[in-house]
Design a protein around this motif. Sequence first.
Motif, PDB file in Angstrom:
ATOM      1  N   THR A 187     -65.789  23.910  91.434  1.00 33.86           N
ATOM      2  CA  THR A 187     -66.472  23.154  90.381  1.00 33.86           C
ATOM      3  C   THR A 187     -67.022  21.871  90.990  1.00 33.86           C
TER       4      THR A 187
ATOM      5  N   THR B 102     -63.060  29.655  93.986  1.00 36.61           N
ATOM      6  CA  THR B 102     -63.999  29.180  92.964  1.00 36.61           C
ATOM      7  C   THR B 102     -64.043  27.653  93.026  1.00 36.61           C
TER       8      THR B 102
ATOM      9  N   GLU C  41     -70.798  25.461  88.699  1.00 33.54           N
ATOM     10  CA  GLU C  41     -69.681  26.342  89.111  1.00 33.54           C
ATOM     11  C   GLU C  41     -70.183  27.263  90.225  1.00 33.54           C
TER      12      GLU C  41
END
Length: 360
Positions: free
Chosen positions: A129, A127, A116
């Motif tokens: 992943t 953000t 992450e």
Amino acid sequence: MHFKRSLTIVGCHAEGEVGDVITGGVLDVPGKTMFEKLRYFETQKDDLRQFLLNEPRGRAPMNVNLILPPCDPRADAGFLIMESDEYAPMSGSNTICTTTVLLETGMIPIKEPVTEVALDTAAGLVTVTAECEGGKCKSVEFNNVPSFVLELDMKVDVPGIGEISVDIAYGGMMYVLVDAASVGLEVHNRCARQLVDYGERIKRAVRAVYTPVHPENDGITGFSVLAFTAPVAVEEDGCKAASNAVVVSPGRFDRSPCGTGTCARMAVMQARGELKEGEIFKHRSIIGTEFVSRIRGLATVGKYPAVLPTVKGRGWITAFKQVVLDPSDPFQEGYRLGDQWPVAHDEGHRESDATFSANK
Ligand SMILES: O=C(O)[C@H]1NCC[C@@H]1O
């Protein structure tokens, strides 16, 4: 021998779109936010972008990302996005490239099977992943900033084309969206020249009558990208899918499906009731590469209903470069020539001269 510049750059592409990443050789600049840092480079240090993106070091279909310390304490890193004609507040293909480089060079430790990462961009915190295996960043899924529609079915008269209908939406960059068939074209390489020509004409015509401004940042304004869309179809796996061709200023295609363009399109689709929260939307580029995307939630931005878009794609490192500038180099900020760089010109006026910035 001393060099005026010596930059460490990692070559990278995301689904075909070049997004090289500067990992060394450029110091931080003042700014309480990444947008302030963007402005600093835009007004005080734009020679860096010219030097890297103009020839002989750069080329029209190319972006360069600059890793900097973040301003948001939640972020692991910050980065600025340099494109041929602007600093983009946010960019999907460039987010994928920057994440891939940060992880595969060890600037941010890889955790397997999932890492992450939080990235500070001029459009806000993004953000990410990353699916990782054997030291390879196999995919990057980013949660983009809220995206929203400013206008649906806006009529605009375009010289040489006539009156057309466009949508205006924000997906991290401000987009004009046009149904390719509505101007007699299709999203296919055989229409490439006409798509680019029409795309630049339509952008000029829309600019003349409409200026988009982000309600939370009036520095995010104007258009440099236009998405020609092809119809959405439901595929055998039950997922909705479509192609698009994004015309990036000064006039070339995004080789990726375009992450910010995908987010702008999802905002339009949601506003039209064509895409629901959680539904998968596979968005493809003019070279056939694909981003898998979805609306992960809803929000409001100023007076605009907004979607929270998520996009997933892949990046690959292509090179490790040391890019330098010899003080005696005649092209300190590079040059552009009309055979490779579409020359922006108004209808009926003489074409502008080739822009040479060689030291005389
Ligand atoms: O994927 C994107 O959002 C970017 N690709 C080039 C133009 C946009 O910044």
